[in-house]
Write a protein that holds these residues in place. Structure first.
Motif, PDB file in Angstrom:
ATOM      1  N   LYS A 108       0.914  -1.312  -0.018  1.00 18.12           N
ATOM      2  CA  LYS A 108      -0.071   0.053  -0.147  1.00 18.12           C
ATOM      3  C   LYS A 108       0.749   1.342   0.065  1.00 18.12           C
ATOM      4  O   LYS A 108       1.741   1.226   0.628  1.00 18.12           O
ATOM      5  N   TRP A 109       0.336   2.344  -0.669  1.00 18.01           N
ATOM      6  CA  TRP A 109       1.097   3.515  -0.839  1.00 18.01           C
ATOM      7  C   TRP A 109      -0.014   4.368  -0.267  1.00 18.01           C
ATOM      8  O   TRP A 109      -1.322   4.497  -0.839  1.00 18.01           O
ATOM      9  N   LYS A 110       0.212   5.613   0.493  1.00 13.91           N
ATOM     10  CA  LYS A 110      -0.664   6.694   0.834  1.00 13.91           C
ATOM     11  C   LYS A 110      -0.903   7.759  -0.249  1.00 13.91           C
ATOM     12  O   LYS A 110       0.345   8.056  -1.015  1.00 13.91           O
ATOM     13  N   VAL A 111      -1.860   8.091  -0.768  1.00 14.93           N
ATOM     14  CA  VAL A 111      -1.955   9.330  -1.670  1.00 14.93           C
ATOM     15  C   VAL A 111      -3.095  10.227  -1.351  1.00 14.93           C
ATOM     16  O   VAL A 111      -4.159   9.677  -1.008  1.00 14.93           O
ATOM     17  N   LYS A 112      -2.929  11.393  -1.698  1.00 18.43           N
ATOM     18  CA  LYS A 112      -4.162  12.284  -1.663  1.00 18.43           C
ATOM     19  C   LYS A 112      -4.701  12.635  -2.843  1.00 18.43           C
ATOM     20  O   LYS A 112      -4.291  12.784  -3.840  1.00 18.43           O
ATOM     21  N   VAL A 113      -6.256  12.492  -2.636  1.00 20.85           N
ATOM     22  CA  VAL A 113      -7.177  12.944  -3.660  1.00 20.85           C
ATOM     23  C   VAL A 113      -7.370  14.316  -3.291  1.00 20.85           C
ATOM     24  O   VAL A 113      -8.071  14.860  -2.225  1.00 20.85           O
TER      25      VAL A 113
END
Length: 240
Positions: A190-195
């Motif tokens: 998993k990688w965190k990404v901002k929408v």
């Protein structure tokens, strides 16, 4: 109105915006904790950037990198910064060919005045912005991955490194602003990404460059994003 120019280059100019010494006389009597930045042709959209003063040096930091990412501004591009008073600045962007960028894509999504969407991921040595367009496609292996009950969208990866635009129809129906998990289909990691929702688009922003670098996603690759949970997107990459 007073103006100054800055040419983006690898390193410090991507992290802070330095106010030139000779320009400081225009703002010294109006210094505030926050500055407000706007793109010249989108004056209804604004980004808050934190102001720092150390000795005779004044610079903008927190929020600056996100401003660059949200507008896909890369190395070699020239910014003309105009001071409008009360710590408000208007910015014009010129690409590597010295052509002013005024073709920011329009959508029905309106600005929510994003402030300090900071992310610790480094953007690394991924090619800088040359285009702000995406192509929706539906073929071969990518099409097979979309055949399920989960909503999905497919894009061709552009050659800029920062944000990735999400098709407007998909974002309106399925995405809210916030942090999502990106899961590489073949790895499960998993990688965190901002929408982020802007006046001009919805993008995968902070964290996207880290995901792209870690998985060697290149310009021209076909990526399909499947929303399998409320905040989880599974990504399938088909190399160019």
């Amino acid at each position: 109105m007073a103006t100054f120019c800055t040419l983006l280059s690898p390193g410090i100019s991507n992290e802070i915006l330095i106010i030139p010494q000779e320009f400081q006389k225009h703002i010294l009597n109006e210094l505030l904790e926050l500055a407000l930045l706007k793109i010249k042709y989108f004056s209804h959209c604004a980004w808050n950037i934190r102001v720092h003063q150390i000795g005779t040096n004044i610079y903008l930091k927190e929020g600056w990198r996100e401003f660059l990412e949200d507008h896909s501004i890369g190395d070699g591009e020239l910014l003309i910064v105009r001071y409008d008073g009360r710590m408000q600045f208007s910015i014009q962007i010129f690409d590597k060919n010295h052509i002013e960028r005024i073709d920011f894509p329009d959508t029905e999504i309106q600005d929510e005045n994003l402030a300090f969407a900071n992310d610790s991921a480094s953007v690394g040595n991924i090619p800088s912005c040359q285009s702000s367009e995406f192509k929706e496609i539906n073929k071969g292996e990518a099409a097979a991955f979309t055949n399920s009950e989960f909503p999905s969208f497919t894009v061709t990866i552009p050659d800029y490194c920062y944000g990735l635009r999400v098709p407007a129809d998909f974002s309106r129906k399925h995405l809210t602003q916030g942090t999502y998990n990106l899961v590489k289909r073949s790895k499960g990691q998993k990688w965190k990404v901002k929408v982020v929702r802007l006046c001009t688009s919805v993008k995968l922003s902070g964290g996207w460059a880290k995901f792209r670098r870690a998985n060697q996603v290149k310009c021209g690759d076909i990526c399909t994003f499947k929303l399998v949970e409320r905040k989880t997107l599974v990504v399938h990459v088909v190399p160019k």
